[in-house]
Design an enzyme around this catalytic site. Sequence first.
Site, PDB file in Angstrom:
ATOM      1  N   ALA A   1      -7.104  -1.493  42.950  1.00 22.49           N
ATOM      2  CA  ALA A   1      -8.276  -2.269  42.755  1.00 22.49           C
ATOM      3  C   ALA A   1      -9.612  -1.658  43.345  1.00 22.49           C
ATOM      4  O   ALA A   1      -9.534  -0.535  43.960  1.00 22.49           O
ATOM      5  CB  ALA A   1      -8.259  -3.597  43.593  1.00 22.49           C
TER       6      ALA A   1
ATOM      7  N   VAL B   1      -6.183   3.819  47.231  1.00 23.11           N
ATOM      8  CA  VAL B   1      -7.010   4.750  46.583  1.00 23.11           C
ATOM      9  C   VAL B   1      -7.855   5.864  47.554  1.00 23.11           C
ATOM     10  O   VAL B   1      -7.895   6.887  47.486  1.00 23.11           O
ATOM     11  CB  VAL B   1      -8.008   4.178  45.481  1.00 23.11           C
ATOM     12  CG1 VAL B   1      -8.974   5.068  45.243  1.00 23.11           C
ATOM     13  CG2 VAL B   1      -7.395   3.622  44.278  1.00 23.11           C
TER      14      VAL B   1
ATOM     15  N   GLN C   1     -11.579  -2.164  45.532  1.00 22.36           N
ATOM     16  CA  GLN C   1     -11.469  -2.148  47.161  1.00 22.36           C
ATOM     17  C   GLN C   1     -10.085  -1.740  47.687  1.00 22.36           C
ATOM     18  O   GLN C   1      -9.551  -2.028  48.681  1.00 22.36           O
ATOM     19  CB  GLN C   1     -12.009  -3.363  47.828  1.00 22.36           C
ATOM     20  CG  GLN C   1     -13.207  -3.632  47.734  1.00 22.36           C
ATOM     21  CD  GLN C   1     -14.223  -2.474  48.508  1.00 22.36           C
ATOM     22  OE1 GLN C   1     -13.850  -1.941  49.478  1.00 22.36           O
ATOM     23  NE2 GLN C   1     -15.309  -2.179  48.062  1.00 22.36           N
ATOM     24  N   SER C   2      -9.455  -0.529  46.828  1.00 26.23           N
ATOM     25  CA  SER C   2      -8.091  -0.119  47.234  1.00 26.23           C
ATOM     26  C   SER C   2      -8.115   0.523  48.496  1.00 26.23           C
ATOM     27  O   SER C   2      -8.899   1.546  48.391  1.00 26.23           O
ATOM     28  CB  SER C   2      -7.427   0.567  45.990  1.00 26.23           C
ATOM     29  OG  SER C   2      -6.349   1.239  46.333  1.00 26.23           O
ATOM     30  N   ASN C   3      -7.274   0.095  49.330  1.00 27.03           N
ATOM     31  CA  ASN C   3      -7.058   1.093  50.467  1.00 27.03           C
ATOM     32  C   ASN C   3      -6.156   2.292  50.109  1.00 27.03           C
ATOM     33  O   ASN C   3      -6.315   3.625  50.749  1.00 27.03           O
ATOM     34  CB  ASN C   3      -6.539   0.394  51.644  1.00 27.03           C
ATOM     35  CG  ASN C   3      -7.274  -0.826  51.942  1.00 27.03           C
ATOM     36  OD1 ASN C   3      -8.385  -0.644  52.597  1.00 27.03           O
ATOM     37  ND2 ASN C   3      -6.833  -2.021  51.847  1.00 27.03           N
TER      38      ASN C   3
END
Length: 332
Positions: free
Chosen positions: A73, A79, A75-77
Site C-alpha cells: 500500500a 516497502v 503507506q506500506s512499512n
Amino acid sequence: MLLSNFPRVSLAHLPTPLEPLPRLSERLGGPEIWVKRDDCTGLATGGNKTRKLEFSMGQALERGATTVITVGAVQSNHVRQTAAAAAKLGMRCEVLLEHRVENPGPLYLNSGNVLLDRILGANLREYAKGTDFDAEMEKIAGEIRAEGGNPYIVPGGASNPVGALGYVGCAEELLRQCDEHDVAFDHAVLASGSAGTHAGFAVGLRASGNDLPVLGIGVNVPQDEQEAKVYALSRATAEYIGKPGCVVREDIVADCGYIGPGYGEPTAGMNEVVLMLAREEGLLFDPVYSGKALAGLVDYVREGRFAASQKIVFLHTGGVAGLFAYADIIDV
Ligand SMILES: *Cc1c(COP(=O)(O)O)cnc(C)c1O
C-alpha cells in the site's frame, strides 16, 4: 536452531527487547502485559518486515540479484524496509504501490513511509486498488532481465515461507527471553496482515514444542479468509523448515472485529489506544496495524477475556513512520 540452513543477511538489531508495561496493566486493572519490541529492529525506523527481509534478501543475494521488486500500500512499512535493505545491500528497488485507501489526503500520499521510500531511493510506480500485482511484478522482472539485470521478487509483506522464517526466529528468541526473564506467558497477541508474521511465529513456537496460544488481530479481510491464509502459510512454512504438520488448524486464530471501515481506515479504538500507550508508557503505535491490534488486546481485557492473573505478551510490529501520514486524522 531451526534456521541454521537458510541463507540470511544481517539487517536487524537482535534480540529486540522484551519489556513489561506496568502502567498499562495498572490502568486496565487486568493481566500483566509485556511487549516484544520488534518496532526496534532498527532498519530505517524498524518494524517486523526487517526480520523477514533477512531471509528474503539473503536468498536474493545468494541468487545474485541486482534489483528487488516488491509491492505494498502507499503507506506500506514493508516497502519502506525493503527499500532500506536494498540500499544497504547495493541493489536497486522497484516498488509497486497500491492505492488501497479511499480518498487519501496529501499527507497520506506524500508523508510517512512514502516520503522515506523516496528518500531511500526506491523507484515508485503507482497502481489502482485490485491490480494483478503478481502479473505486474513479472512484467517488470522481464524488463529488468531484458536490460541485463537480475530481478528478485519479494512478495507483499515478504509473506512467503522464506520471509516467514524471520518470525520462526522471533518465536525462538522470545522463548529464550522468557527463560532469561523467568516469565511464562498465557497468550501472545499480534497484528495479522499479509500473514507471514502470524504464521512464522506460530510455526516457531510449535516447532520448538511450545503451546503458547497466539491471538492474531486481523487488519484487512474477514476472519475465515484471514485464518485460511495464515494456516496455509503456516503449513507451507512448517514444511519448509522440515517440521511438517507442527501447526494444526486450531492453532490459528485471527479476530477480525477491529478493522473498522477497512484496511488503513482509522477507528476510535485505535485512536484511543495510540494515545493511551503514548501517555502511559511513552510508546508509539501505528494506525494501520499495531494500533488496531492493541485496540483488540485492550478490548479483550475490558471484556474479561484475559484474566487478571494471566500474563500476555504483545508483539509490537512497528509502523510508527505511518503516524505522520495520519497527522490530520489522529484526534489528539
Ligand atoms: C506488515 C505489518 C504487520 C503485519 O504483518 P504481516 O506479516 O503482514 O501479517 C503488522 N504491523 C506492522 C506495523 C506492519 O507493517
